[in-house]
Design an enzyme around this catalytic site. Structure first.
Site, PDB file in Angstrom:
ATOM      1  N   ASN A   9       0.741  -1.418  -0.041  1.00  0.00           N
ATOM      2  CA  ASN A   9       0.002   0.138   0.147  1.00  0.00           C
ATOM      3  C   ASN A   9       0.483   1.041   0.268  1.00  0.00           C
ATOM      4  O   ASN A   9       0.969   1.675   0.856  1.00  0.00           O
ATOM      5  CB  ASN A   9      -0.838  -0.134   1.316  1.00  0.00           C
ATOM      6  N   TRP A  10       1.257   2.393  -1.639  1.00  0.00           N
ATOM      7  CA  TRP A  10       1.876   2.677  -0.931  1.00  0.00           C
ATOM      8  C   TRP A  10       1.382   4.364  -0.906  1.00  0.00           C
ATOM      9  O   TRP A  10       2.440   4.884  -0.659  1.00  0.00           O
ATOM     10  CB  TRP A  10       2.508   3.296  -2.428  1.00  0.00           C
ATOM     11  N   LYS A  11       0.204   4.380  -0.264  1.00  0.00           N
ATOM     12  CA  LYS A  11      -0.518   5.527  -0.162  1.00  0.00           C
ATOM     13  C   LYS A  11      -0.201   6.609  -0.670  1.00  0.00           C
ATOM     14  O   LYS A  11      -0.097   6.272  -1.930  1.00  0.00           O
ATOM     15  CB  LYS A  11      -0.126   5.170   1.450  1.00  0.00           C
ATOM     16  N   HIS A  93      -9.531   1.033   4.623  1.00  0.00           N
ATOM     17  CA  HIS A  93      -7.951   1.244   5.393  1.00  0.00           C
ATOM     18  C   HIS A  93      -8.675   2.350   7.005  1.00  0.00           C
ATOM     19  O   HIS A  93      -9.326   3.254   6.661  1.00  0.00           O
ATOM     20  CB  HIS A  93      -7.341   2.055   4.775  1.00  0.00           C
ATOM     21  N   GLU A  95      -6.589   4.891   8.082  1.00  0.00           N
ATOM     22  CA  GLU A  95      -6.975   6.459   6.642  1.00  0.00           C
ATOM     23  C   GLU A  95      -8.580   6.442   6.371  1.00  0.00           C
ATOM     24  O   GLU A  95      -8.770   8.164   6.349  1.00  0.00           O
ATOM     25  CB  GLU A  95      -5.952   6.446   6.094  1.00  0.00           C
ATOM     26  N   GLU A 168      -5.291  -4.433  10.915  1.00  0.00           N
ATOM     27  CA  GLU A 168      -4.273  -3.305  11.372  1.00  0.00           C
ATOM     28  C   GLU A 168      -4.775  -2.941  12.271  1.00  0.00           C
ATOM     29  O   GLU A 168      -5.744  -1.485  11.977  1.00  0.00           O
ATOM     30  CB  GLU A 168      -4.466  -1.954   9.510  1.00  0.00           C
ATOM     31  N   GLY A 174       2.474   2.628  10.137  1.00  0.00           N
ATOM     32  CA  GLY A 174       3.053   3.434  10.293  1.00  0.00           C
ATOM     33  C   GLY A 174       4.055   4.615  11.633  1.00  0.00           C
ATOM     34  O   GLY A 174       4.634   5.442  12.037  1.00  0.00           O
ATOM     35  N   SER A 214       3.896  -1.434  10.671  1.00  0.00           N
ATOM     36  CA  SER A 214       5.332  -1.795  10.799  1.00  0.00           C
ATOM     37  C   SER A 214       5.743  -3.304  10.476  1.00  0.00           C
ATOM     38  O   SER A 214       6.360  -3.642  10.877  1.00  0.00           O
ATOM     39  CB  SER A 214       5.055  -1.022  12.138  1.00  0.00           C
ATOM     40  N   GLY A 235       2.860  -0.676   4.059  1.00  0.00           N
ATOM     41  CA  GLY A 235       2.985   0.643   4.252  1.00  0.00           C
ATOM     42  C   GLY A 235       4.424   1.057   3.466  1.00  0.00           C
ATOM     43  O   GLY A 235       4.694   0.593   2.835  1.00  0.00           O
ATOM     44  N   GLY A 236       4.818   1.245   5.111  1.00  0.00           N
ATOM     45  CA  GLY A 236       6.461   2.001   4.339  1.00  0.00           C
ATOM     46  C   GLY A 236       7.790   1.314   4.021  1.00  0.00           C
ATOM     47  O   GLY A 236       8.459   1.811   3.144  1.00  0.00           O
TER      48      GLY A 236
HETATM   49  P1  13P Z   1       3.145   1.095   8.255  1.00  0.00           P
HETATM   50  O1  13P Z   1       3.953  -0.369   7.343  1.00  0.00           O
HETATM   51  O2  13P Z   1       4.125   1.683   6.954  1.00  0.00           O
HETATM   52  O3  13P Z   1       2.887   0.579   8.872  1.00  0.00           O
HETATM   53  O4  13P Z   1       1.299   0.755   7.058  1.00  0.00           O
HETATM   54  C1  13P Z   1       0.870  -0.063   7.278  1.00  0.00           C
HETATM   55  C2  13P Z   1      -0.450  -0.136   6.721  1.00  0.00           C
HETATM   56  O5  13P Z   1      -1.598   0.986   6.908  1.00  0.00           O
HETATM   57  C3  13P Z   1      -0.565  -0.359   5.433  1.00  0.00           C
HETATM   58  O6  13P Z   1      -2.244  -0.439   4.657  1.00  0.00           O
END
Ligand code: 13P
Length: 252
Positions: A9-11, A93, A95, A168, A174, A214, A235-236
């Protein structure tokens, strides 16, 4: 036996140019037995679809609207994504829930619309820190799962093939604060119980449940050892070719 899934998930990261650079390296390094999904921002979807043709990498969107077309300024429909060749979509998600006010009801409409088109849904659930600390994590996650799947029958997701859950915990996203494999396993097993109550044990056994929050190359193996953790939504660490390869590469 469930095939592991690793989804990036590159956001709101990477231009189309950066996405092409990433994939030209990533696809040549990829091996292993897992399913891999890359979910770029909308503006890079075309490039990513192009770059991943004739590769085993599946392409997902990070969001989609349930109405097919019309006066919905700023939205992109599930139907449009499907037409472009996108096969997966992330729905629910945290977010989207927290920053953009998405409710369980809207999430249900999105899941339903995506499944009707044959898209595979990556349906995210997870609790905030205060809920975990008060002991309410599983009850909250159960209510999110039940609400998102309300009135959806197993035939709509191929009895397990096109529905993926992602747990999640919001406090782990994050933050570098990963849930322990035991904490994650507890909730994953609980989610599978809810799915079993809704759809029967056979269907529940087929649905992949990913962990997100994470996930890094050095903590993924411990999570993957747990029986109900079937992959990760990353994500990251999915923004760096070496890190995402190290996460999806091993044979789990
Ligand atoms: P991180 O891996 O950056 O914690 O993000 C997780 C996430 O929200 C994936 O959808």
């Amino acid at each position: 036996m469930r095939t592991p899934v690793f989804a990036a998930n590159w956001k709101m990261n990477k231009t189309a140019h950066e996405a092409r650079e990433f994939l030209s390296k990533f696809k040549t390094g990829l091996s292993g037995n897992s399913e891999v999904v890359v979910c770029p921002p909308f503006t890079a979807l075309g490039v990513v679809l192009d770059e991943c043709q004739s590769t085993p990498i599946a392409i997902g969107a990070q969001n989609g609207f349930h109405e097919a077309s019309g006066a919905f300024t700023g939205e992109v429909s599930m139907a449009m994504l499907h037409k472009e060749g996108v096969t997966h979509v992330i729905v629910g998600h945290s977010e989207r829930r927290d920053i953009f006010g998405e409710t369980d009801g809207l999430i249900q409409l999105k899941i339903s619309a995506a499944l009707q088109l044959g898209l595979t849904v990556i349906f995210c659930v997870g609790e905030h820190l205060d809920v975990r600390e008060s002991g309410g994590a599983m009850a909250l996650v159960e209510s999110q799962v039940r609400a998102g799947l309300n009135e959806i029958v197993a035939a709509e997701f191929g009895h397990g093939a096109s529905l993926i859950l992602a747990f999640e915990p919001v406090w782990a996203i994050g933050t570098g604060k990963v849930a322990t494999p035991e904490q994650a396993q507890d909730v994953h097993a609980g989610i599978r119980d809810v799915l079993s109550a809704l759809y029967g044990a056979d269907v529940a056994e087929r649905i992949r449940i990913l962990y997100g929050g994470s996930v890094k190359p050095d903590n993924v193996a411990g999570l993957m050892e747990k029986p109900d953790i079937d992959g990760a939504l990353v994500g990251g660490a999915s923004l760096k070719v070496e890190d995402f390869l190290a996460i999806c590469q091993p044979v789990y």
